[in-house]
Design an enzyme around this catalytic site. Structure first.
Site, short mmCIF file in Angstrom:
data_model
loop_
_atom_site.label_atom_id
_atom_site.label_comp_id
_atom_site.label_asym_id
_atom_site.label_seq_id
_atom_site.Cartn_x
_atom_site.Cartn_y
_atom_site.Cartn_z
N LYS A 1 54.29 46.29 89.91
CA LYS A 1 55.05 46.19 91.16
C LYS A 1 54.22 45.39 92.16
O LYS A 1 53.08 45.74 92.46
CB LYS A 1 55.34 47.58 91.69
N LYS B 1 58.76 44.45 88.94
CA LYS B 1 59.47 44.43 90.23
C LYS B 1 58.72 43.57 91.23
O LYS B 1 57.50 43.73 91.32
CB LYS B 1 59.56 45.87 90.72
#
Ligand code: PBG
Length: 353
Positions: free
Chosen positions: A221, A275
């Site tokens: 992330k 992400k």
């Protein structure tokens, strides 16, 4: 094979029946366009397809009854009171979307420095999980694990003297995950990027005999500008002090993502996530090729907002851009996508089948 170039422009642009006359033929053995000549053959040679099984639909939950409130920076997305979240879960079921993801808009009066509300077994997320599971036990529910919807400073972890504490945060996250699992959540998805949280959560779940609760780690992330609208949606945009770069990854790095994935898998993650989505498809591809595990991508709020805003202005065809972006995830090797487009995409997919 002789390849001749330089046909006059008029001929290249001429209608099909004229250019297929022998006089106009180049001496080509391979013509890539043959397989593209009509819809049936394009369907026949298509390498990737998006199905409703590929979609995870994130929902934002808020207090109240029978309420749906639009989110300005995410046109078409709403915050929902729990009863309305149940209705959207029903919509997901009908559209054969396998899984929904829940995010809370916590009332500002309930936010504090330690994010205490995250450990309230009656908080919005737990209430929503129970209400949805009561009516629709067969839909998958994913819960985000992190403190940012609950802290007054908007960070994912405990903040002391300007520093996000790692191990202390992990202890709280493990409790948060346990509570969500006890409420009926199927997939625990830690999005906080603390070190060691997947292992701690796995141990805590197993200690409570919750061996079947899955973990989808937000493993790679990045500290991204594309989360802006989400922070509006959960109400942490205005309160966030500083940025998340001491725990979320530097967008410039790839090898580091591989180490993150490797660690989360070793600690017991069942699935991993990359992400944001579209700007990080290179990471998705490398993760899938290297580890061969269930790999997901999150098409985040800012990605959604860009497409929705351009479409609203008539600058792009929104539906086509939506489907093109989703198939790009599949092409990159993703097994599924968390996307705010999920219901719209599912409707379109089903209408075409
Ligand atoms: C919270 C969290 C964020 C997102 C998912 N979980 C925001 C953040 O890390 O600041 C972003 C999702 C989106 O932008 O759609 N840890």
């Amino acid at each position: 094979m002789a390849i001749k170039f330089g046909r006059p422009i008029e001929m290249r642009d001429a209608p099909l029946r004229e250019v297929t006359t022998p006089a106009a033929s180049l001496d080509l053995v391979t013509r890539m366009r043959r397989n593209r000549k009509s819809e049936w053959t394009r369907r026949l040679v298509r390498e990737n397809v998006v199905t409703t099984d590929d979609l995870i639909w994130p929902l934002f939950v808020m207090d109240g009854d029978n309420r749906r409130a639009p989110i300005a920076s995410m046109p078409g997305v709403e915050r929902l009171s729990v009863d309305q979240a149940v209705r959207d879960a029903e919509r997901a079921m009908k559209l054969t979307i396998p899984c929904i993801a829940l995010f809370p808009y916590t009332d500002p009066s309930l936010r504090d420095e330690n994010g205490t509300e995250a450990l309230n077994p009656d908080n919005l997320v737990c209430k929503a999980v129970r209400a949805i599971k009561r009516e629709f036990p067969d839909i998958g529910i994913l819960c985000d694990v992190a403190l940012d919807p609950y802290t007054s400073h908007g960070h994912d972890g405990l903040l002391r003297g300007g520093v996000i504490l790692n191990d202390e945060t992990v202890a709280v996250l493990a409790k948060q995950a346990l509570m969500q699992a006890e409420a009926g959540c199927d997939i625990i998805a830690p999005s906080d990027m603390m070190d060691g949280r997947v292992g701690a959560i796995r141990e805590t779940l197993d200690g409570a005999h919750l061996h079947d609760v899955q973990i989808m780690a937000y493993a790679a992330k990045y500290a991204s500008a594309f989360y802006g609208p989400f922070r509006d949606a959960v109400g942490s945009a205005k309160t966030l002090t500083g940025d998340k770069r001491t725990y979320q990854m530097d967008p410039a790095n790839t090898n580091e993502a591989m180490r993150e994935i490797e660690l989360d898998l070793a600690e017991g993650a069942d699935m991993v996530m990359v992400k944001p989505g579209l700007p990080y498809l290179d990471i998705v591809r490398r993760v899938k090729d290297s580890f061969g595990v269930p790999t997901f991508a999150y098409q985040v709020s800012g990605e959604y907002a860009m497409i929705a805003a351009a479409a609203a202005n008539g600058w792009i065809d929104g539906e086509r851009a939506m489907m093109e972006s989703l198939v790009a995830f599949k092409r990159a090797g993703a097994d599924g996508v968390l996307t705010y487009f999920a219901p719209k995409a599912a409707e379109k997919i089903r209408a075409e089948n």
